[in-house]
Design an enzyme around this catalytic site. Structure first.
Site, PDB file in Angstrom:
ATOM      1  N   GLY A 214      99.388 -79.429 -47.386  1.00  0.00           N
ATOM      2  CA  GLY A 214      99.149 -79.964 -46.046  1.00  0.00           C
ATOM      3  C   GLY A 214      98.524 -78.942 -45.122  1.00  0.00           C
ATOM      4  O   GLY A 214      97.945 -77.950 -45.562  1.00  0.00           O
ATOM      5  N   ILE A 215      98.680 -79.178 -43.833  1.00  0.00           N
ATOM      6  CA  ILE A 215      98.120 -78.262 -42.838  1.00  0.00           C
ATOM      7  C   ILE A 215      99.272 -77.444 -42.248  1.00  0.00           C
ATOM      8  O   ILE A 215     100.410 -77.907 -42.230  1.00  0.00           O
ATOM      9  CB  ILE A 215      97.370 -79.044 -41.740  1.00  0.00           C
ATOM     10  N   GLY A 216      98.984 -76.236 -41.802  1.00  0.00           N
ATOM     11  CA  GLY A 216     100.016 -75.427 -41.149  1.00  0.00           C
ATOM     12  C   GLY A 216     100.132 -74.052 -41.763  1.00  0.00           C
ATOM     13  O   GLY A 216      99.457 -73.731 -42.752  1.00  0.00           O
ATOM     14  N   ILE A 218     102.528 -72.523 -43.462  1.00  0.00           N
ATOM     15  CA  ILE A 218     103.045 -72.343 -44.826  1.00  0.00           C
ATOM     16  C   ILE A 218     101.973 -72.706 -45.871  1.00  0.00           C
ATOM     17  O   ILE A 218     101.664 -71.884 -46.740  1.00  0.00           O
ATOM     18  CB  ILE A 218     104.369 -73.123 -45.039  1.00  0.00           C
ATOM     19  N   GLU A 237      95.919 -85.038 -49.840  1.00  0.00           N
ATOM     20  CA  GLU A 237      95.689 -85.893 -48.673  1.00  0.00           C
ATOM     21  C   GLU A 237      94.545 -85.318 -47.828  1.00  0.00           C
ATOM     22  O   GLU A 237      93.675 -86.016 -47.358  1.00  0.00           O
ATOM     23  CB  GLU A 237      96.973 -85.935 -47.863  1.00  0.00           C
TER      24      GLU A 237
HETATM   25  N1  COA Z   1     115.992 -78.799 -35.037  1.00  0.00           N
HETATM   26  C1  COA Z   1     115.378 -78.830 -33.841  1.00  0.00           C
HETATM   27  N2  COA Z   1     114.054 -78.601 -33.694  1.00  0.00           N
HETATM   28  C2  COA Z   1     113.339 -78.348 -34.800  1.00  0.00           C
HETATM   29  C3  COA Z   1     113.911 -78.305 -36.081  1.00  0.00           C
HETATM   30  C4  COA Z   1     115.303 -78.555 -36.174  1.00  0.00           C
HETATM   31  N3  COA Z   1     115.919 -78.537 -37.357  1.00  0.00           N
HETATM   32  N4  COA Z   1     112.956 -78.037 -36.980  1.00  0.00           N
HETATM   33  C5  COA Z   1     111.807 -77.921 -36.312  1.00  0.00           C
HETATM   34  N5  COA Z   1     112.039 -78.100 -34.999  1.00  0.00           N
HETATM   35  C6  COA Z   1     111.058 -78.035 -33.917  1.00  0.00           C
HETATM   36  C7  COA Z   1     110.415 -76.656 -33.877  1.00  0.00           C
HETATM   37  O1  COA Z   1     111.170 -75.761 -33.105  1.00  0.00           O
HETATM   38  C8  COA Z   1     109.061 -76.982 -33.268  1.00  0.00           C
HETATM   39  O2  COA Z   1     109.211 -77.167 -31.872  1.00  0.00           O
HETATM   40  P1  COA Z   1     108.001 -76.870 -30.850  1.00  0.00           P
HETATM   41  O3  COA Z   1     106.943 -77.874 -31.179  1.00  0.00           O
HETATM   42  O4  COA Z   1     108.648 -77.077 -29.522  1.00  0.00           O
HETATM   43  O5  COA Z   1     107.601 -75.453 -31.132  1.00  0.00           O
HETATM   44  C9  COA Z   1     108.745 -78.344 -33.851  1.00  0.00           C
HETATM   45  O6  COA Z   1     109.984 -78.917 -34.233  1.00  0.00           O
HETATM   46  C10 COA Z   1     107.840 -78.262 -35.095  1.00  0.00           C
HETATM   47  O7  COA Z   1     108.438 -77.411 -36.023  1.00  0.00           O
HETATM   48  P2  COA Z   1     107.572 -76.540 -37.042  1.00  0.00           P
HETATM   49  O8  COA Z   1     108.516 -75.898 -37.982  1.00  0.00           O
HETATM   50  O9  COA Z   1     106.611 -75.660 -36.309  1.00  0.00           O
HETATM   51  O10 COA Z   1     106.768 -77.700 -37.717  1.00  0.00           O
HETATM   52  P3  COA Z   1     105.443 -77.738 -38.556  1.00  0.00           P
HETATM   53  O11 COA Z   1     104.280 -77.750 -37.654  1.00  0.00           O
HETATM   54  O12 COA Z   1     105.472 -76.757 -39.665  1.00  0.00           O
HETATM   55  O13 COA Z   1     105.611 -79.226 -39.153  1.00  0.00           O
HETATM   56  C11 COA Z   1     106.852 -81.064 -39.989  1.00  0.00           C
HETATM   57  C12 COA Z   1     106.732 -79.544 -39.902  1.00  0.00           C
HETATM   58  C13 COA Z   1     107.972 -81.371 -40.956  1.00  0.00           C
HETATM   59  C14 COA Z   1     107.153 -81.667 -38.643  1.00  0.00           C
HETATM   60  C15 COA Z   1     105.506 -81.617 -40.528  1.00  0.00           C
HETATM   61  O14 COA Z   1     105.208 -81.010 -41.760  1.00  0.00           O
HETATM   62  C16 COA Z   1     105.513 -83.121 -40.697  1.00  0.00           C
HETATM   63  O15 COA Z   1     105.271 -83.850 -39.759  1.00  0.00           O
HETATM   64  N6  COA Z   1     105.786 -83.622 -41.935  1.00  0.00           N
HETATM   65  C17 COA Z   1     105.808 -85.038 -42.226  1.00  0.00           C
HETATM   66  C18 COA Z   1     104.468 -85.518 -42.730  1.00  0.00           C
HETATM   67  C19 COA Z   1     104.044 -84.832 -44.001  1.00  0.00           C
HETATM   68  O16 COA Z   1     104.812 -84.179 -44.682  1.00  0.00           O
HETATM   69  N7  COA Z   1     102.814 -84.967 -44.364  1.00  0.00           N
HETATM   70  C20 COA Z   1     102.393 -84.336 -45.594  1.00  0.00           C
HETATM   71  C21 COA Z   1     101.030 -84.504 -46.002  1.00  0.00           C
HETATM   72  S1  COA Z   1      99.885 -83.445 -45.093  1.00  0.00           S
END
Ligand code: COA
Length: 435
Positions: A214-216, A218, A237
């Protein structure tokens, strides 16, 4: 009438095109970089003329002006994925959310379970036969064009022409020419934490694997560390600039893919101009519909399919919340479950959920992402039956085939130091065993 005449007869201004939207219509916006700014901006500017127009999309990177406070009488946002531009509207009750697997969106459009009165998309100028490319975003956009009553397109000469499904000018009702910059995603920050997580992921990725990333931070860190792998394939994707860098290192050739050999196959692209120039007219990259790319029955047939996705929380049974923070809808399932299932069913495939073991509160305090129970109201994105590898900076937990007790032990092992005692306490209470 030849296609050139058809094209000319449908040319209009964006203002004229959006004047054909009527009260109560469902307007579907093309996905991510494919959202046509000229049309969306004109629709928002014309807001006073509409009542209860529903706006549907997955990732949206535009201004999201239709979701601004005060717009609720004119527009109702009801996306299939929550991007930053509509998050507040949903939280404040000025919108709704529709859950759906990404691969199913075109199917739901075809079946009429998702209504699409008007579609707004961005396309390239037509080729010599009158076909336009959907550029960065074929995904559900292609089917929305087939299903919609009214098709409005922005023809943009800056949009890359990609291999994959094309649309003919005869399918368009209103054509607006506008040469606007294509949205670009910002480079991600890769720190020590992301690198530590990525090192654990990379230890599971063998030469010849087919990848979905995905994007990001990691996924980008994983890509950076894959430079010494050979014969990797891409069935994903999406791809971003990191994949391009890996391709340039010679690690990707798609040699062992079971089909679409030698090609990188994706459903959308999200990156910088460099990526868009790379994919432009490049037969090595195909941008295909999401009901093909993300269909688990397609993914499972790929050679050594490895997918890497992320999560917000995982409980001690291995249930993944990846789209909600408690009751708050933060994103959407996207293609997570499509790939988790497809990769798990692939011969020698691996499905990985990779995340940092913690996040931080605004005051700097640690919140563990591995928890005894998901937060109240959280949606389970990937079920405990689907989950396999979970990776944090602290290690790898392999959960498929493992009992609840074994799962909990493995997850506690890769949790953050500061919460281990609390998790152990919960373990001992639940399993009547001292850890
Ligand atoms: N409790 C409270 N807040 C949390 C949290 C938790 N357990 N885990 C993450 N957060 C908050 C972070 O602090 C961050 O807040 P901010 O926006 O205010 O900084 C926000 O949620 C995003 O967290 P982060 O770890 O930076 O997320 P990310 O950008 O790496 O995305 C997902 C992680 C899971 C949200 C993202 O991968 C997603 O939407 N996945 C579902 C869709 C998917 O998997 N698609 C895959 C094909 S590309």
């Amino acid at each position: 009438m030849g296609w050139q005449e058809e094209y000319k007869s449908r040319l209009c201004t964006a203002e004229e095109a959006v004047s054909h939207i009527v009260d109560g219509d469902v307007v579907v916006l093309a996905h991510a970089m494919g959202e046509p700014p000229a049309l969306v901006d004109a629709m928002v500017a014309n807001a006073e003329q509409y009542k209860n127009v529903e706006i549907k999309h997955m990732v949206s990177l535009g201004s999201g002006g239709y979701a601004a406070p005060g717009m609720e009488e004119h527009f109702k946002v009801n996306p299939l994925f929550v991007s930053g531009n509509v998050r507040a509207a949903i939280e404040e009750g000025r919108g709704d959310f529709t859950p759906a697997f990404f691969h199913e969106v075109p199917i739901l459009l075809r079946k009429g379970k998702l209504r699409c009165d008007v579609v707004m998309a961005q396309v390239t100028p037509p080729d010599e036969y009158g076909y336009c490319s959907l550029g960065t975003s074929v995904d559900y956009t292609y089917q929305a064009i087939k299903s919609a009553t009214i098709v409005m397109v922005q023809v943009n000469d800056k949009f890359p022409r990609t291999y994959g499904e094309k649309v003919h000018v005869s399918e368009f009702d209103y054509i607006v020419e506008a040469s606007t910059s294509v949205y670009e995603s910002k480079p991600t920050k890769i720190g020590e934490l992301e690198e530590a997580i990525a090192r654990n992921c990379v230890s599971l990725i063998e030469d010849g694997s087919t990848l979905q990333l995905g994007i990001g931070g990691i996924p980008d860190a994983v890509i950076q560390l894959l430079g010494d792998r050979k014969d990797l394939g891409i069935h994903s994707e999406m791809i971003s600039d990191g994949t391009l860098a890996l391709y340039n290192k010679g690690a990707i050739n798609g040699k062992y893919k079971n089909f679409d050999k030698g090609k990188m196959v994706v459903t959308f692209l999200m990156g910088s101009r460099k990526l868009y120039d790379f994919v432009n007219n490049n037969p090595e990259v195909e941008v295909r519909t999401v009901d093909y790319v993300n269909h688990p029955a397609v993914i499972m047939k790929q050679h050594k399919m490895v997918c890497v996705n992320s999560a917000i929380q995982i409980d001690l049974m291995g249930q993944v919340a990846a789209e909600t923070i408690g009751l708050r809808q933060f994103s959407g399932v996207g293609g997570q479950v499509d790939f988790v299932r497809g990769a798990s069913m692939s011969e020698d495939g691996k499905s990985i959920i990779a995340m940092s073991s913690f996040t931080k509160k605004k005051d700097g305090n640690i919140i563990s992402k591995i928890v005894p129970f998901l937060d109240k109201g959280a949606a389970v994105t990937t079920s405990r039956n689907d989950i396999d590898y979970v990776i944090t900076e602290c290690g790898i937990a392999e959960l498929k085939g493992k009992s609840l007790r074994e799962r909990a032990k493995s997850l506690i092992r890769i949790s953050h130091e500061s919460v281990k005692d609390e998790l152990k306490f919960e373990f001992e209470k639940r399993f009547h065993e001292k850890l």
